[in-house]
Design a protein around this motif. Sequence first.
Motif, short mmCIF file in Angstrom:
data_model
loop_
_atom_site.label_atom_id
_atom_site.label_comp_id
_atom_site.label_asym_id
_atom_site.label_seq_id
_atom_site.Cartn_x
_atom_site.Cartn_y
_atom_site.Cartn_z
N GLY A 1 45.86 40.18 36.97
CA GLY A 1 45.32 40.51 38.29
C GLY A 1 45.18 42.00 38.49
N VAL A 2 46.16 42.76 38.04
CA VAL A 2 46.09 44.21 38.14
C VAL A 2 44.97 44.74 37.24
N GLY A 3 44.84 44.16 36.05
CA GLY A 3 43.80 44.60 35.13
C GLY A 3 42.40 44.35 35.66
N VAL A 4 42.19 43.19 36.25
CA VAL A 4 40.88 42.88 36.82
C VAL A 4 40.57 43.82 37.99
N GLY A 5 41.58 44.10 38.79
CA GLY A 5 41.38 45.04 39.90
C GLY A 5 41.00 46.43 39.40
N ASN A 6 41.66 46.88 38.34
CA ASN A 6 41.32 48.20 37.78
C ASN A 6 39.92 48.21 37.19
N ILE A 7 39.54 47.16 36.52
CA ILE A 7 38.21 47.10 35.90
C ILE A 7 37.12 47.20 36.97
N PHE A 8 37.23 46.40 38.02
CA PHE A 8 36.21 46.41 39.06
C PHE A 8 36.25 47.70 39.88
N ALA A 9 37.44 48.25 40.10
CA ALA A 9 37.53 49.50 40.86
C ALA A 9 36.86 50.64 40.10
N ASN A 10 37.10 50.71 38.80
CA ASN A 10 36.49 51.78 38.02
C ASN A 10 34.98 51.59 37.89
N TYR A 11 34.55 50.35 37.76
CA TYR A 11 33.10 50.10 37.72
C TYR A 11 32.44 50.50 39.02
N LEU A 12 33.04 50.13 40.13
CA LEU A 12 32.47 50.46 41.43
C LEU A 12 32.45 51.97 41.64
N SER A 13 33.51 52.64 41.24
CA SER A 13 33.56 54.09 41.37
C SER A 13 32.46 54.75 40.54
N GLY A 14 32.29 54.29 39.32
CA GLY A 14 31.24 54.85 38.47
C GLY A 14 29.85 54.52 38.98
N ALA A 15 29.67 53.32 39.51
CA ALA A 15 28.37 52.92 40.02
C ALA A 15 27.98 53.71 41.26
N LEU A 16 28.95 54.07 42.07
CA LEU A 16 28.65 54.88 43.25
C LEU A 16 28.34 56.33 42.88
N ARG A 17 28.91 56.79 41.78
CA ARG A 17 28.63 58.16 41.35
C ARG A 17 27.29 58.28 40.65
N ASN A 18 26.94 57.25 39.87
CA ASN A 18 25.70 57.28 39.11
C ASN A 18 25.05 55.89 39.18
N PRO A 19 24.32 55.60 40.25
CA PRO A 19 23.75 54.25 40.43
C PRO A 19 22.75 53.86 39.34
N SER A 20 22.10 54.80 38.72
CA SER A 20 21.11 54.45 37.70
C SER A 20 21.76 53.92 36.43
N ALA A 21 22.99 54.28 36.16
CA ALA A 21 23.68 53.82 34.96
C ALA A 21 24.50 52.55 35.19
N ALA A 22 24.56 52.09 36.43
CA ALA A 22 25.41 50.94 36.75
C ALA A 22 24.93 49.67 36.05
N GLN A 23 23.63 49.46 35.98
CA GLN A 23 23.12 48.24 35.36
C GLN A 23 23.44 48.21 33.86
N GLY A 24 23.43 49.35 33.22
CA GLY A 24 23.73 49.40 31.80
C GLY A 24 25.19 49.10 31.49
N GLN A 25 26.07 49.31 32.44
CA GLN A 25 27.49 49.06 32.23
C GLN A 25 27.93 47.68 32.72
N PHE A 26 27.02 46.92 33.27
CA PHE A 26 27.40 45.62 33.83
C PHE A 26 27.89 44.65 32.75
N THR A 27 27.29 44.69 31.57
CA THR A 27 27.74 43.79 30.49
C THR A 27 29.15 44.15 30.05
N ASN A 28 29.46 45.44 30.01
CA ASN A 28 30.83 45.85 29.69
C ASN A 28 31.81 45.38 30.75
N LEU A 29 31.37 45.39 31.99
CA LEU A 29 32.21 44.92 33.08
C LEU A 29 32.55 43.44 32.91
#
Length: 75
Positions: free
Chosen positions: A22-50
């Motif tokens: 549960g903690v790991g899933v929370g960290n994964i989504f929190a870091n993805y969301l943080s990165g997506a808000l900083r660079n929205p154009s790269a968010a789609q490319g990282q979705f498969t890694n998410l």
Amino acid sequence: MEAEAAKYIGAGLATIGIAGAGVGVGNIFANYLSGALRNPSAAQGQFTNLIFGFAVTEALGIFSLLIALLLLYAV
């Protein structure tokens, strides 16, 4: 200590992995969301890694639940 009590204690300790998942899933989504808000154009490319990270983390939680159930009912 009786064997039955030790079995319950071992199964309880094995379920700690579920909390870790549960903690790991929370960290994964929190870091993805943080990165997506900083660079929205790269968010789609990282979705498969998410999704891959989510699947691996949840699999570890399911494995720990399986070990707990095996300790309770198979041993």
